[in-house]
Design a protein around this motif. Sequence first.
Motif, mmCIF file in Angstrom:
data_model
loop_
_atom_site.group_PDB
_atom_site.id
_atom_site.type_symbol
_atom_site.label_atom_id
_atom_site.label_comp_id
_atom_site.label_asym_id
_atom_site.label_seq_id
_atom_site.Cartn_x
_atom_site.Cartn_y
_atom_site.Cartn_z
ATOM 1 N N UNK A 135 0.799 -1.224 0.000
ATOM 2 C CA UNK A 135 0.000 0.000 0.000
ATOM 3 C C UNK A 135 0.835 1.278 0.000
ATOM 4 N N UNK A 136 2.164 1.169 -0.227
ATOM 5 C CA UNK A 136 2.972 2.392 -0.283
ATOM 6 C C UNK A 136 3.147 2.893 -1.714
ATOM 7 N N UNK A 137 3.219 1.982 -2.688
ATOM 8 C CA UNK A 137 3.477 2.361 -4.078
ATOM 9 C C UNK A 137 2.308 3.153 -4.665
ATOM 10 N N UNK A 138 2.645 4.252 -5.337
ATOM 11 C CA UNK A 138 1.639 5.048 -6.035
ATOM 12 C C UNK A 138 2.122 5.362 -7.447
ATOM 13 N N UNK A 139 1.323 4.989 -8.431
ATOM 14 C CA UNK A 139 1.666 5.217 -9.829
ATOM 15 C C UNK A 139 1.345 6.664 -10.203
ATOM 16 N N UNK A 140 2.384 7.453 -10.439
ATOM 17 C CA UNK A 140 2.235 8.857 -10.847
ATOM 18 C C UNK A 140 2.866 9.070 -12.220
ATOM 19 N N UNK A 141 2.943 7.996 -13.017
ATOM 20 C CA UNK A 141 3.709 8.066 -14.249
ATOM 21 C C UNK A 141 3.015 8.818 -15.383
ATOM 22 N N UNK A 142 1.843 9.358 -15.092
ATOM 23 C CA UNK A 142 1.219 10.254 -16.059
ATOM 24 C C UNK A 142 1.868 11.636 -16.043
ATOM 25 N N UNK A 143 2.773 11.852 -15.092
ATOM 26 C CA UNK A 143 3.475 13.130 -14.982
ATOM 27 C C UNK A 143 4.973 12.847 -14.943
ATOM 28 N N UNK A 144 5.733 13.489 -15.828
ATOM 29 C CA UNK A 144 7.175 13.280 -15.890
ATOM 30 C C UNK A 144 7.864 14.169 -14.860
ATOM 31 N N UNK A 145 8.620 13.538 -13.953
ATOM 32 C CA UNK A 145 9.319 14.295 -12.910
ATOM 33 C C UNK A 145 10.529 13.498 -12.452
ATOM 34 N N UNK A 146 11.701 14.106 -12.526
ATOM 35 C CA UNK A 146 12.937 13.463 -12.086
ATOM 36 C C UNK A 146 13.304 13.933 -10.681
ATOM 37 N N UNK A 147 13.849 13.026 -9.891
ATOM 38 C CA UNK A 147 14.209 13.372 -8.520
ATOM 39 C C UNK A 147 15.227 14.487 -8.422
ATOM 40 N N UNK A 148 16.114 14.588 -9.417
ATOM 41 C CA UNK A 148 17.125 15.633 -9.394
ATOM 42 C C UNK A 148 16.601 17.007 -9.755
ATOM 43 N N UNK A 149 15.316 17.070 -10.135
ATOM 44 C CA UNK A 149 14.753 18.347 -10.586
ATOM 45 C C UNK A 149 14.006 19.093 -9.495
ATOM 46 N N UNK A 150 13.843 18.473 -8.321
ATOM 47 C CA UNK A 150 13.075 19.111 -7.249
ATOM 48 C C UNK A 150 13.789 18.982 -5.903
ATOM 49 N N UNK A 151 13.758 20.064 -5.132
ATOM 50 C CA UNK A 151 14.308 20.104 -3.783
ATOM 51 C C UNK A 151 13.186 20.455 -2.819
ATOM 52 N N UNK A 152 13.160 19.813 -1.652
ATOM 53 C CA UNK A 152 12.117 20.060 -0.656
ATOM 54 C C UNK A 152 12.725 20.469 0.678
ATOM 55 N N UNK A 153 12.011 21.359 1.396
ATOM 56 C CA UNK A 153 12.434 21.682 2.764
ATOM 57 C C UNK A 153 11.607 20.935 3.802
ATOM 58 N N UNK A 154 10.640 20.132 3.337
ATOM 59 C CA UNK A 154 9.822 19.335 4.243
ATOM 60 C C UNK A 154 8.650 20.067 4.854
ATOM 61 N N UNK A 155 8.498 21.358 4.551
ATOM 62 C CA UNK A 155 7.391 22.136 5.112
ATOM 63 C C UNK A 155 6.585 22.840 4.025
ATOM 64 N N UNK A 156 6.569 22.269 2.824
ATOM 65 C CA UNK A 156 5.726 22.805 1.763
ATOM 66 C C UNK A 156 6.436 23.601 0.694
ATOM 67 N N UNK A 157 7.734 23.860 0.879
ATOM 68 C CA UNK A 157 8.489 24.592 -0.139
ATOM 69 C C UNK A 157 9.231 23.618 -1.042
ATOM 70 N N UNK A 158 9.112 23.830 -2.346
ATOM 71 C CA UNK A 158 9.860 23.067 -3.342
ATOM 72 C C UNK A 158 10.610 24.056 -4.219
ATOM 73 N N UNK A 159 11.863 23.757 -4.497
ATOM 74 C CA UNK A 159 12.674 24.574 -5.398
ATOM 75 C C UNK A 159 12.980 23.764 -6.649
ATOM 76 N N UNK A 160 12.850 24.413 -7.815
ATOM 77 C CA UNK A 160 13.069 23.739 -9.092
ATOM 78 C C UNK A 160 13.559 24.756 -10.107
ATOM 79 N N UNK A 161 13.764 24.328 -11.346
ATOM 80 C CA UNK A 161 14.178 25.247 -12.397
ATOM 81 C C UNK A 161 13.138 25.266 -13.511
#
Length: 344
Positions: A135-161
């Motif tokens: 029950x942990x796996x979630x298919x989100x493959x309808x949206x292209x997103x690489x792990x190296x493209x997003x940074x999180x602070x853990x409180x709702x902020x994401x940094x990207x380019x």
Amino acid sequence: MSDIRFIPEWEPVEYVLLALPNKNTDWDYILPEAIDQYKRLVKAISDEGLKVLLLCDNVEEAREIMKDCHQDKILYVLADYNDTWTRDYGIITVVRNERLRALDFGFNAWGLKFAADKDNLVNLNLDKKGLLQPMTYRNERDFVLEGGSVESDGTGTVMTTSRCLQSPNRNGGKTKAELNRELLDRLGADHVLWLDHGALEGDDTDSHIDTLARLAPDDTIVFTGTKNFDDPQFESLLAMRAQLTLFRTAEGNPYNLVELPLPDPVLDEDGSRLPATYANYLVANGVIFMPTYSQPDKDELAMRSIKIAFPEHKVIGVDCRTLLRQHGSLHCATMQIPAGIINI
């Protein structure tokens, strides 16, 4: 307030995901060197007590390669993959309603630049093998997103380019407003920092954020900079620095900025510059695994700079010149996974 929390890298980690080079990957032309690079990386990680989930095409051969590492810290998993950049096709972990979720986003090799059919199925196959908790796996493959493209602070902020996420070959060139909605719905990002400047020569990723700037605790951003006016990257990095000074936290405060040096140029066999950057470090359980490039003064300065942002962390340098030859570095080759995801 979103019910999703994108876990930042500096929170507790149980496993680090890597994929061992083999003859069917782009490492084939320098396979012995590539295998030695990954062996040193796995040893550095396991020496610090972290577990390694190692994808491989032959378990017995992989065990032999890693015989000098901590065997009790390595989980060997037979898998099929195009290449070894697990940061960009590995699961991205969030908490939703207090339950861990392993998100499997689409991966198309940085905008259809290379083959990615096998990489794009790695997470699904891990789940089919029962290696992910039920029950942990979630298919989100309808949206292209690489792990190296997003940074999180853990409180709702994401940094990207903007150059990466707005690439037309990823999600059809969506607007920032449309992408903000996607990042909110999928990662719980209610405050998105869009970096519009900065690019490294030799980078295949369209300016992944993990090559340029990283979020750190206490409203801090660690970023790549240069004072060398003659460097072709000077203008774009200067514009990036200027934009970073304008960024504000969700509460409206400026960020503390910590500058990393830009490594001296590292060239490939044809004389083209490779995307060397110290920003491509991994944070895991009180340790920073930082790429080095056999540039003692710059390597040491980068380590000292990172300690400013992570004063309680141990910084370990790992020579990543071989990783550079395929246009990546240490963070690109790894993906951290918190406890409660891997079903062992």
